[in-house]
Design an enzyme around this catalytic site. Structure first.
Site, PDB file in Angstrom:
ATOM      1  N   ASN A   1       0.878  -1.095  -0.013  1.00  0.00           N
ATOM      2  CA  ASN A   1      -0.139   0.006   0.091  1.00  0.00           C
ATOM      3  C   ASN A   1       0.880   1.282  -0.031  1.00  0.00           C
ATOM      4  OD1 ASN A   1      -1.929   2.012   0.491  1.00  0.00           O
ATOM      5  ND2 ASN A   1      -2.401   1.424   2.448  1.00  0.00           N
TER       6      ASN A   1
ATOM      7  N   LYS B   1       0.131   4.351   0.046  1.00  0.00           N
ATOM      8  CA  LYS B   1      -0.694   5.459   0.678  1.00  0.00           C
ATOM      9  C   LYS B   1      -0.215   6.785  -0.295  1.00  0.00           C
ATOM     10  CE  LYS B   1      -0.235   3.149   5.000  1.00  0.00           C
ATOM     11  NZ  LYS B   1      -0.334   3.115   6.413  1.00  0.00           N
TER      12      LYS B   1
ATOM     13  N   HIS C   1      -9.606   1.101   5.005  1.00  0.00           N
ATOM     14  CA  HIS C   1      -8.418   1.315   5.754  1.00  0.00           C
ATOM     15  C   HIS C   1      -8.728   2.320   6.881  1.00  0.00           C
ATOM     16  CE1 HIS C   1      -4.251   2.538   6.404  1.00  0.00           C
ATOM     17  NE2 HIS C   1      -3.909   1.032   5.748  1.00  0.00           N
TER      18      HIS C   1
ATOM     19  N   GLU D   1      -7.088   4.588   8.035  1.00  0.00           N
ATOM     20  CA  GLU D   1      -6.576   5.909   7.653  1.00  0.00           C
ATOM     21  C   GLU D   1      -7.774   6.699   6.850  1.00  0.00           C
ATOM     22  OE1 GLU D   1      -2.747   5.189   5.783  1.00  0.00           O
ATOM     23  OE2 GLU D   1      -2.141   4.625   7.695  1.00  0.00           O
TER      24      GLU D   1
ATOM     25  N   GLU E   1      -5.704  -5.309  10.438  1.00  0.00           N
ATOM     26  CA  GLU E   1      -4.623  -4.486  10.322  1.00  0.00           C
ATOM     27  C   GLU E   1      -4.844  -3.801  11.925  1.00  0.00           C
ATOM     28  OE1 GLU E   1      -2.331  -2.822   6.960  1.00  0.00           O
ATOM     29  OE2 GLU E   1      -4.192  -1.631   6.977  1.00  0.00           O
TER      30      GLU E   1
ATOM     31  N   GLY F   1       2.246   1.861  11.119  1.00  0.00           N
ATOM     32  CA  GLY F   1       3.270   2.995  11.002  1.00  0.00           C
ATOM     33  C   GLY F   1       3.853   3.131  12.319  1.00  0.00           C
TER      34      GLY F   1
ATOM     35  N   SER G   1       3.008  -2.629  10.309  1.00  0.00           N
ATOM     36  CA  SER G   1       4.664  -2.653  10.865  1.00  0.00           C
ATOM     37  C   SER G   1       5.343  -3.780  10.269  1.00  0.00           C
ATOM     38  CB  SER G   1       4.966  -2.216  12.365  1.00  0.00           C
ATOM     39  OG  SER G   1       4.614  -0.912  12.613  1.00  0.00           O
TER      40      SER G   1
HETATM   41  P1  13P Z   1       2.873   0.199   7.844  1.00  0.00           P
HETATM   42  O1  13P Z   1       3.275  -1.127   7.266  1.00  0.00           O
HETATM   43  O2  13P Z   1       3.621   1.317   7.312  1.00  0.00           O
HETATM   44  O3  13P Z   1       2.499  -0.024   9.303  1.00  0.00           O
HETATM   45  O4  13P Z   1       1.486   0.239   7.220  1.00  0.00           O
HETATM   46  C1  13P Z   1       0.371  -0.823   7.136  1.00  0.00           C
HETATM   47  C2  13P Z   1      -0.678  -0.259   6.360  1.00  0.00           C
HETATM   48  O5  13P Z   1      -1.545   0.545   6.756  1.00  0.00           O
HETATM   49  C3  13P Z   1      -0.767  -0.949   5.076  1.00  0.00           C
HETATM   50  O6  13P Z   1      -2.242  -0.670   4.602  1.00  0.00           O
END
Ligand code: 13P
Length: 246
Positions: free
Chosen positions: A8, A10, A93, A95, A165, A171, A211
């Protein structure tokens, strides 16, 4: 079954930078035996379409509109994403739930829109730190899954991948331990099979995300019931991501 590795991006990289990324990434994964998918900003779709169509790597969106078309400035519809050659879209997601005030009902609507145009869905679910510490992880997962999958038919589940997740692991460099992931996977399977009366648990595809990096990913792919990984930060480095994919 081949494992999935989903990157991803982002809101990172320009389309030009993504082109250079692929210059480094593609030669490294010729022998890969995994299902690789990039979830990209829509600005990168044309490059993905040009460069990935001769590989078995797929790409998808990070979000779609819950509406079909019309006066929704800034939005991108399921049919637009599909027409660009995308294979799938992320939905729900943490976010997009947080920053764009996505509701459980709009997530359900997005899933219905995606499936209607033959886009696969990667539905993200996960608990907050507070929910985990108060032993409400299963309740939280149930609430998210029940509304997101409302009204779907059992045979549509094969087009939906669930990404577990934990919000507190995204993150942060923190990850759940193996037992915690195992237990969340069991919870997700039992919630879905209760709602859809599925007897065969293994039909449900579940990824772990949060992570993941080059040093810790093996322990997660080995967990029973984990069909692959959803990778954020670590997918932005073509060498690291290629190593995970391989
Ligand atoms: P990280 O791997 O940066 O923790 O992000 C995970 C994520 O949100 C994947 O969609």
């Amino acid at each position: 079954m081949k494992k999935f590795v989903v990157g991803n991006f982002k809101m990172n990289t320009t389309p030009t930078q993504f082109g250079s990324y692929l210059d480094e990434f593609l030669p490294r994964i010729r022998e890969s035996k995994t299902n690789i998918i990039f979830c990209l900003p829509a600005t990168h779709f044309h490059i993905a379409n040009q460069r990935l169509s001769t590989t078995n790597i797929k790409f998808g969106a990070q979000n779609i509109s819950s509406e079909e078309s019309g006066a929704y400035t800034g939005e991108i519809s399921s049919v637009m994403v599909k027409d660009c050659g995308a294979f799938c879209t992320l939905v729900g997601h943490s976010e997009t739930r947080r920053h764009f005030k996505e509701t459980a009902e709009s997530i359900n609507q997005k899933i219905i829109r995606a499936l209607a145009v033959n886009l696969k869905v990667i539905l993200c679910v996960g608990e907050t730190k507070y929910e985990r510490s108060t032993k409400k992880t299963k309740l939280s997962l149930k609430r998210q899954l029940d509304i997101a999958l409302k009204g779907l038919y059992e045979n549509e589940l094969k087009n939906i991948i669930i990404a577990y997740e934990p919000i507190w692991a995204i993150g942060t460099g923190k990850t759940p331990n193996v037992k915690e992931v195992e237990s969340a996977i069991t919870d997700i399977k039992s919630i879905i099979s209760d709602s859809f009366s599925i007897r065969d648990y293994d039909k449900i595809t579940i990824l772990y995300g949060g992570s993941i990096n080059e040093n810790n990913f093996t322990q997660f792919v080995k967990i029973k019931g984990v069909s692959g990984l959803l990778v954020g930060g670590a997918c932005l480095n073509p060498k690291s991501f290629a190593n995970i994919c391989k």
